[in-house]
Design an enzyme around this catalytic site. Structure first.
Site, mmCIF file in Angstrom:
data_model
loop_
_atom_site.group_PDB
_atom_site.id
_atom_site.type_symbol
_atom_site.label_atom_id
_atom_site.label_comp_id
_atom_site.label_asym_id
_atom_site.label_seq_id
_atom_site.Cartn_x
_atom_site.Cartn_y
_atom_site.Cartn_z
ATOM 1 N N ARG A 69 0.845 -1.198 0.000
ATOM 2 C CA ARG A 69 0.000 0.000 0.000
ATOM 3 C C ARG A 69 0.874 1.238 0.000
ATOM 4 N NH1 ARG A 69 -4.907 -1.614 4.090
ATOM 5 N NH2 ARG A 69 -5.451 -3.473 2.916
ATOM 6 N N SER A 93 -8.037 -0.871 0.614
ATOM 7 C CA SER A 93 -9.043 -1.157 1.622
ATOM 8 C C SER A 93 -9.777 0.083 2.124
ATOM 9 C CB SER A 93 -8.379 -1.907 2.774
ATOM 10 O OG SER A 93 -9.351 -2.341 3.668
ATOM 11 N N HIS A 94 -9.642 0.354 3.419
ATOM 12 C CA HIS A 94 -10.390 1.439 4.050
ATOM 13 C C HIS A 94 -9.671 2.776 3.928
ATOM 14 C CE1 HIS A 94 -7.459 -0.404 6.586
ATOM 15 N NE2 HIS A 94 -7.336 0.722 7.247
ATOM 16 N N ASP A 134 -16.424 -1.401 3.916
ATOM 17 C CA ASP A 134 -15.327 -0.476 3.606
ATOM 18 C C ASP A 134 -15.037 -0.394 2.115
ATOM 19 O OD1 ASP A 134 -14.280 -3.010 3.322
ATOM 20 O OD2 ASP A 134 -12.286 -2.424 3.984
ATOM 21 N N ASP A 143 -13.116 -1.926 -0.020
ATOM 22 C CA ASP A 143 -13.094 -3.140 -0.850
ATOM 23 C C ASP A 143 -14.064 -4.220 -0.382
ATOM 24 O OD1 ASP A 143 -11.505 -3.490 1.432
ATOM 25 O OD2 ASP A 143 -10.295 -5.041 0.473
ATOM 26 N N ASP A 178 -14.531 -5.870 2.521
ATOM 27 C CA ASP A 178 -14.255 -6.998 3.423
ATOM 28 C C ASP A 178 -14.535 -6.674 4.891
ATOM 29 O OD1 ASP A 178 -12.053 -5.365 3.651
ATOM 30 O OD2 ASP A 178 -10.572 -6.917 3.192
ATOM 31 N N ARG A 179 -14.616 -5.404 5.224
ATOM 32 C CA ARG A 179 -14.900 -5.054 6.627
ATOM 33 C C ARG A 179 -16.396 -4.840 6.841
ATOM 34 N NH1 ARG A 179 -10.240 -1.247 9.129
ATOM 35 N NH2 ARG A 179 -8.489 -2.488 8.376
ATOM 36 N N THR A 186 -2.157 -10.319 13.752
ATOM 37 C CA THR A 186 -3.031 -9.482 12.932
ATOM 38 C C THR A 186 -2.755 -9.731 11.455
ATOM 39 O OG1 THR A 186 -3.191 -7.783 14.609
ATOM 40 C CG2 THR A 186 -3.527 -7.071 12.342
ATOM 41 N N GLU A 216 -11.510 -10.398 13.468
ATOM 42 C CA GLU A 216 -10.517 -9.455 13.968
ATOM 43 C C GLU A 216 -11.223 -8.226 14.512
ATOM 44 O OE1 GLU A 216 -6.583 -9.486 11.708
ATOM 45 O OE2 GLU A 216 -8.102 -9.240 10.173
ATOM 46 N N SER A 228 -10.450 -5.368 13.948
ATOM 47 C CA SER A 228 -10.418 -4.313 12.934
ATOM 48 C C SER A 228 -11.607 -4.437 11.973
ATOM 49 C CB SER A 228 -9.096 -4.364 12.177
ATOM 50 O OG SER A 228 -8.886 -5.666 11.664
ATOM 51 N N LYS A 259 -11.919 -11.862 4.806
ATOM 52 C CA LYS A 259 -13.011 -11.407 5.635
ATOM 53 C C LYS A 259 -14.084 -10.851 4.710
ATOM 54 C CE LYS A 259 -10.621 -7.093 6.854
ATOM 55 N NZ LYS A 259 -9.222 -7.327 6.481
#
Ligand code: G16
Length: 544
Positions: A22, A113-114, A278, A280, A282-283, A345, A364, A366, A377
């Site tokens: 990232r 991601s986020h 989020d 992508d 997954d959250r 993590t 998780e 997160s 996730k």
């Protein structure tokens, strides 16, 4: 079509973090930067030659450009077939679903991601293996090593291909299939949850909800599943249109960044259910009326109730949680008589346990929860799981969680993040704690006595690989814990995460406000790590 062999030289720092590489978009836009990393994937993952690869991303700024680069390079490196989502879009769990369904040799996911998106914001890339999950450390280490010596990459000299129409195209010797990014994933969800029961809940006239897609990738997924297949009212999905910059927002589903949704669940007329995902997909964040479900509690509640959903009706085999995630899931595992694993993590650490059939659910702190249905996730999966429970239990979110606390006790939990901290100061703080570790056991800090203090190390029970220095754990005799880690997903400076947890068995004390209840532990954590003196920060930037 002739393969082009382009000379290049290595870039520093192409080491994948918690979840892939990232960096700022501008870093990725440097000539050869993306190409070097992608070639390192092809040079090390030699199985991809002659095989099928999935490619897709969360639609953020630079997604479309990056996909064209990857498609050309995949074709030049001998990949025979590439499955790409229409518009270059795939949510992270959908990539995992498609890799598994079509038995491909892996996938490349483009996402930060986020993290925010846009020309001055973040971009990311990661490789997922044939099991559908994030590459294990042995693979990311090999890719990184290759980036350090890379001297050429292979590509084709072709114009951009049309990613907006479904169908099959030719690219050099490779075939590119442009797929509907939603359909396979939506079918999988339908196979796991009781869509009739959820449909009835939506049409009962006494249930209100919103799903906040935060202008990110889950918009089209949530509209198809919640509104089209399950009959939720049009408009149930808010901020449904994916945007390259997420509408200027920070697509992180938590109390700080999903404020609009949180406000809708507050007050007497608050929504019965609110959920968000989020960048992508997954959250997840789960809210009830005036009620926030911590991700740690969510994992424990799903595990305790899994048998009430069709996909998990025969029970679960085991649970895993990342180390900083609260120990609420352990209590459920003990009750069910199944194993509970504590991993570092990073979702990649669940892969072996899932593949070996040792666990069914994992999660998780997160805002990540998932199961063996894919190897990532999965935000919408968690939302549908909760909806399924609300439908069959005919209780509110708050009732389900407070019932859970009555049965198992409550693990009060909070995370304090100090963002954009000077890297040297943050590393100095961690070193200071490491020096203290051997002297802590038996010591009294505030009203708590330390029962163990270590720098978490993990040995994978399946392949024996070890991962060290995964975060400082300080456990107290009362069962309380403080954990300190530096984030592995940031792109600027360092983010110090302080995770705090304490166990309260007495239901009469379960309704206390979290930050108030945890104040004594918060003070211990700040003092021990000398947070203010070392970082200059007296308060965290984000509290979840
Ligand atoms: C990634 C990983 C997660 C991890 C999270 C936070 O999530 O996939 O496993 O828990 O980062 O990591 P850190 O604390 O190092 O920032 P995502 O949603 O960003 O891919």
């Amino acid at each position: 079509m002739e393969t082009q062999n382009i000379a290049t030289t290595p870039f520093d720092g192409q080491k994948p973090g918690t979840s892939g590489l990232r960096k700022k978009v501008k870093v990725f836009q440097q000539p050869h930067y993306l190409e070097n990393f992608v070639q390192a994937i092809f040079d090390t993952q030699t199985d991809l030659e002659g095989g099928t690869l999935v490619v897709g991303g969360d639609g953020r700024y630079f997604n479309r450009d990056a996909i064209q680069v990857i498609l050309r390079m995949a074709a030049a490196n001998g990949v025979s077939k590439i499955l790409v989502g229409r518009g270059g879009i795939f949510s992270t769990p959908a990539v995992s679903c498609v890799i598994r369904k079509y038995k491909t040799r892996g996938g490349i996911v483009l996402s930060a991601s986020h993290n925010p998106g846009g020309p001055d914001e973040d971009f990311g890339i990661k490789f997922n293996a044939a099991n559908g999950g994030p590459a294990p450390e042995s693979v990311t280490d090999a890719i990184y090593e290759r980036t350090r010596t890379i001297d050429r990459y292979l590509t084709l000299d072709t114009p951009a291909i049309d990613l907006d129409a479904l169908g099959t195209l030719k690219l050099g010797d490779a075939e590119v299939d442009v797929l509907d990014p939603v359909a396979d994933y939506a079918d999988l969800m339908e196979s796991l949850f009781d869509f009739n029961a959820i449909h009835q809940l939506f049409n009962s006239g006494h249930f209100s909800m919103r799903f906040d897609a935060m202008h990110a990738v889950t918009g089209p997924y949530a509209v198809e599943i919640l509104e089209n297949r399950l009959g939720a009212m049009p408009g149930t999905v808010m901020n449904a249109e994916p945007k390259e910059d997420f509408g200027g927002g920070h697509p992180d589903p938590n109390l700080a960044h999903a404020k609009e949704l949180v406000a809708l669940t507050r007050g007497q007329d608050g929504l019965d259910f609110g959920a968000a995902s989020d960048g992508d997909g997954d959250r997840n964040m789960i809210l009830g009326k005036n009620f926030f479900v911590t991700p740690s509690d969510s994992l424990a509640v799903l595990a305790a109730n899994a048998h009430q959903t069709p996909g998990y009706a025969t029970g679960i085999r085991g649970i895993a949680r990342s180390m900083p995630t609260s120990q609420a899931a352990n209590r459920v595992a003990d009750f069910l008589g199944v194993e509970c694993f504590e991993t570092p993590t990073g979702w990649k650490f669940f892969g072996n346990l899932l593949d070996a059939g040792r666990i069914t659910l994992c999660g998780e702190e997160s805002f990540g929860t998932g199961s063996d249905h894919v190897r990532e996730k999965d935000g919408l999966w968690a939302v549908l799981f909760w909806l399924n429970l609300l439908a069959v239990r005919q209780q509110s979110v708050a009732e389900i969680v407070t019932d859970h606390w009555r049965r198992f006790g409550r693990n009060f939990y909070t995370r304090h993040d100090y963002e954009g901290v000077d890297l040297e100061a943050a590393e100095g703080l961690m070193d200071h704690l490491r020096i203290l570790l051997p002297s802590l056991t038996g010591k009294k800090l505030g009203d708590q006595t330390v029962s163990y203090a270590d720098d978490f190390a993990y040995t994978d029970p399946i392949d024996g690989s070890t991962s060290e220095r995964q975060g400082i754990r300080i456990g107290f005799e009362s069962g309380a814990r403080i954990v300190y880690r530096l984030s592995g997903t940031g792109t600027a400076g360092a983010t110090l995460r302080v995770y705090l947890e304490y166990f309260e068995p007495d239901p009469a004390r379960h309704q206390q406000e979290t930050q108030t209840a945890m104040q004594p532990l918060i003070l211990i954590a700040r003092e021990l790590a000398q947070i203010e003196a070392r970082t200059g920060r007296c308060e965290p930037d984000v509290i979840t």
